[in-house]
Write an enzyme that holds these catalytic residues in place. Structure first.
Site, PDB file in Angstrom:
ATOM      1  CE  LYS A  78      -3.989  -2.196   2.141  1.00 44.23           C
ATOM      2  NZ  LYS A  78      -4.932  -2.277   3.272  1.00 44.23           N
ATOM      3  CB  ALA A 143      -4.018  -1.456   6.862  1.00 44.28           C
TER       4      ALA A 143
END
Lengths: 277, 277
Positions: A78, A143
């Protein structure tokens, strides 16, 4: 021929991918493919296993594939994914982490991150909205960054970020400090004090049977919510331990479930579907 | 939810792709996905649209994707694909064109080409086996090269290769000459003589409504078979013109239909399926 297992994919089907390492556990195909079907979209989402050493080539190949319309990004990619975007939405810009990318009409790629909004919506749906609460978060990765930004945006009173990697937790603290000064503390995981209203695991610990607990929930005060973002297994060792000690828990799938509507908007699924019908 | 259009894809599903430009017309997903279902394989084949300028990055990305097990290559990438293989099977080595690639257990990529075998099997199934026949072939591209090699291997008496690009047709003639000396002639497309037993279109002409005929079948002698490898539309303008002049015809889909069994073997689908059940 078993039609329920035979995808109705043709040469004209549009593509979406979820990129991760590992990828076997991802739930996005089981959620998004039925959504495409409900919306009457000729599109399919498939899992893409990209090891970190191959991530740049894999995501570049997908972005150069003309019939790929969107990407979901999961652990551990991410943060790196932001470098492959031409522009960042607020969720990605504030967190420095992206979990969704779409191709714009002019061919540019826009990234955003809906993990935080999804997580906060999951908290709210279970009666644990973070406004005014003290939140402890384990994991300053992709996250964790998004969740940190979202709970502060949702008016959490204070956020404590635990991560064994000092550089990572300090980088996140600095990033959040720009937007929410004085409301964030970075904590060494070894710190024994755990007072808070909401304790969140945003590390991948719990995915593998051999993983240690990300933290021990037993010392948490009565009524402290223990939330996990690990989706598989549904009941992680952390959640089972917390439950056994009488603490309320929140399973990982809520974060993703709550993002479905955000994906529909981001990927333009609703508008196009209604225009087509 | 309409289950017939909702692919049962999970994070553990293995991936196969067919790469082309254009790609909307490809039939491989409609053939291979039901085959995977029949064989009980948790696998999906999806279309990948790679423009020539993006081909290298797209195929590299797919090869670096750990859950991609195999690739099919279609127009216009079959010749370039050979450069992305670590080893070539005979079909690819003789023709210099690949239409299938698989990841070996050691991570190397092996390419082969089954267009020729598929085409010859299609001829045979319709009673037009090329043994002893004179074959004219239009198009010295990826598919044409494979068909040329296969009809010679199937004992065609002589092969005439038509292509407006002198370098391309001479390169193919030279390549075939090494294996089948004296049985190949390269012909300028402008040459008016068309005597032969089998006339094959292996160019993409006929895919678009605006395309001219690859050649005019009207001067062909009685009983000459006119075969097309264009699959969409099923009845190309070439085949319709030939039919209207009373000539027997062979549609493009036979070449692909006849390759299904070859793909099963190449991709190890049958063996693994029987081992699993």
């Amino acid at each position: 021929m078993d039609e329920t297992t035979a995808p109705a994919i043709s040469g004209a089907t549009r593509l979406f991918a979820v990129i991760g390492d590992p990828v076997a556990q991802v739930k996005a195909p089981a959620l998004l493919n039925p959504l495409f079907a409900r919306l009457g979209r000729d599109a399919v989402l498939f899992p893409v296993h990209a090891e970190p050493r191959n991530f740049a080539q894999v995501i570049t190949g997908l972005q150069r594939t003309s019939n790929v319309d969107g990407l979901l990004i999961t652990v551990p990619h991410k943060i790196r994914a932001c470098a492959f975007a031409d522009e960042l939405g607020r969720g990605a810009a504030v967190s420095g982490s992206a979990n969704a990318m779409r191709r714009e009409e002019d061919g540019r790629w826009r990234a955003d991150n809906f993990d935080g909004q999804g997580f906060v919506a999951g908290l709210g749906a279970r009666g644990h909205a973070p406004g005014g609460k003290v939140v402890r978060l384990w994991g300053a990765g992709g996250a964790g960054r998004a969740i940190a930004a979202a709970v502060l945006e949702a008016e959490a009173a204070h956020l404590l970020v635990h991560d064994p990697d000092r550089a990572k937790r300090e980088e996140l603290r600095g990033r959040l400090e720009e937007h929410w000064p004085g409301r964030v503390t970075a904590v060494d995981s070894a710190d024994g004090t755990l007072d808070c209203d909401i304790a969140v695991n945003a590390t991948p610990l719990g995915m593998r049977p051999s993983d240690p607990l990300p933290f021990d929930p037993k010392p948490l005060g009565e009524g402290t919510l223990v939330a996990d973002i690990v989706m598989e297994p549904r009941d992680t060792p952390l959640l089972r331990t917390a439950s056994a000690h009488g603490l309320p828990t929140l399973r990982g799938h809520h974060m993703l479930d709550q993002q479905l509507g955000l994906y529909e908007t981001f990927f333009g699924l609703r508008n196009q579907a209604s225009a087509e019908h």
